[in-house]
Design an enzyme around this catalytic site. Structure first.
Site, PDB file in Angstrom:
ATOM      1  CG  PHE A  30      -5.212  -1.039   6.146  1.00 53.65           C
ATOM      2  CD1 PHE A  30      -6.101  -2.098   6.802  1.00 53.65           C
ATOM      3  CD2 PHE A  30      -5.388  -0.979   4.963  1.00 53.65           C
ATOM      4  CE1 PHE A  30      -7.064  -3.163   5.893  1.00 53.65           C
ATOM      5  CE2 PHE A  30      -5.961  -1.701   3.801  1.00 53.65           C
ATOM      6  CZ  PHE A  30      -6.627  -2.738   4.667  1.00 53.65           C
ATOM      7  N   GLY A  31      -1.969  -3.277   6.319  1.00 55.47           N
ATOM      8  CA  GLY A  31      -1.218  -3.861   5.550  1.00 55.47           C
ATOM      9  C   GLY A  31      -2.415  -4.481   4.709  1.00 55.47           C
ATOM     10  CE1 TYR A  32      -1.405  -1.675  -0.699  1.00 53.92           C
ATOM     11  CE2 TYR A  32      -1.461  -0.168   1.499  1.00 53.92           C
ATOM     12  CZ  TYR A  32      -1.304  -0.676   0.198  1.00 53.92           C
ATOM     13  OH  TYR A  32      -0.290   0.619  -0.161  1.00 53.92           O
ATOM     14  N   GLY A  33      -0.784  -5.324   1.273  1.00 50.98           N
ATOM     15  CA  GLY A  33       0.287  -6.065  -0.153  1.00 50.98           C
ATOM     16  C   GLY A  33       1.250  -6.968   0.902  1.00 50.98           C
ATOM     17  CB  SER A  34       5.309  -6.874   0.606  1.00 52.73           C
ATOM     18  OG  SER A  34       5.435  -4.898   0.445  1.00 52.73           O
ATOM     19  CD  GLU A  63       5.429   1.005   2.153  1.00 52.16           C
ATOM     20  OE1 GLU A  63       5.094   1.356   1.225  1.00 52.16           O
ATOM     21  OE2 GLU A  63       5.447  -0.555   3.334  1.00 52.16           O
TER      22      GLU A  63
END
Length: 188
Positions: free
Chosen positions: A12-16, A91
Site C-alpha cells: 500500500f502506497g500513500y506517499g512517496s 522505510e
C-alpha cells in the site's frame, strides 16, 4: 517470514511510494485503508532533513473513523524477496515506521488482505503527530535532507495524488502555504 506467505505481494502506497515505488510493479489499484490517516507526522532526519534540522515526511497515523486513499501495488512475480528487502531498507531506516499487514478496500470493489503497509510508531521519538498545519508548512518550507528539499517531497506527493484522482485537502493546503513561505524567505 517466508516469501510464499506474500504471493502475490501487494504494497500500500500513500506517499512517496506512489511516485517512486522503486520496485517492479505488475499491477496497481486505487485502494482505501480504514482507520488510518495520511499525515506529516514523522520527523525526517535522513531523507528530507537532518538531525540538526529535521524535515517532515508522511506516515500513516492511526485515527478512529479515518481513512487514507492511496494505491495498492502488486509486485511483479519473482521479485517479492528483493522488494521486501528494498522496502525494509528504505522505510525502516530509523525504525520510526512499523511494518504491518493490512486489509485495503479497492475502489473497483473487493478487498485485498495482508497488504504490506508501513505505519508510524507513535512511541518513536520521530513521531510528530502534535504539529498543526502551519507548523508543518514552516518546517517543510525550510528543511533539506539527503534526498533533497522537503518541499519537493510534498509537491511530488500532492501532484501525483491529484493526477490519479486522489485529492488530499491537507496536502493541497500545505503545498500552497509552503509556496507562500518560500516566496517570503527568498532573498530579494
Amino acid at each position: 517470514m517466508s516469501e510464499a506467505q506474500f504471493e502475490p505481494l501487494w504494497v500500500f502506497g500513500y506517499g512517496s511510494l506512489i511516485w517512486n515505488p522503486g520496485f517492479p510493479v505488475a499491477q496497481t489499484a486505487h485502494a482505501r485503508l480504514m482507520g488510518w490517516r495520511r499525515s506529516f507526522c514523522m520527523s525526517s532526519i535522513h531523507h528530507r532533513g537532518t538531525p540538526e534540522a529535521p524535515g517532515l515526511v508522511l506516515a500513516l497515523d492511526q485515527a478512529e473513523n479515518a481513512h487514507c486513499d492511496g494505491v495498492a501495488f502488486r509486485v511483479t512475480d519473482g521479485h517479492e524477496s528483493a522488494t521486501l528487502e528494498y522496502l525494509r531498507e528504505r522505510e525502516l531506516v530509523s525504525s520510526a515506521y512499523l511494518e504491518t499487514r493490512q486489509t485495503v478496500h479497492l475502489s473497483a470493489g473487493g478487498t485485498l488482505e495482508n497488504v504490506l503497509t508501513f505505519v508510524i510508531d507513535p512511541d518513536h521519538c520521530q513521531y510528530r503527530g502534535d504539529l498543526d498545519l502551519e507548523t508543518q508548512a514552516q518546517i517543510i518550507a525550510r528543511a533539506v535532507g539527503g534526498r533533497g528539499p522537503n518541499d519537493e517531497y510534498l509537491i511530488n506527493t500532492a501532484e501525483h495524488l491529484h493526477q490519479i484522482g486522489v485529492p488530499d485537502a491537507e496536502l493541497s493546503w500545505l503545498q500552497s502555504r509552503v509556496a507562500e513561505i518560500k516566496a517570503e524567505i527568498k532573498p530579494s
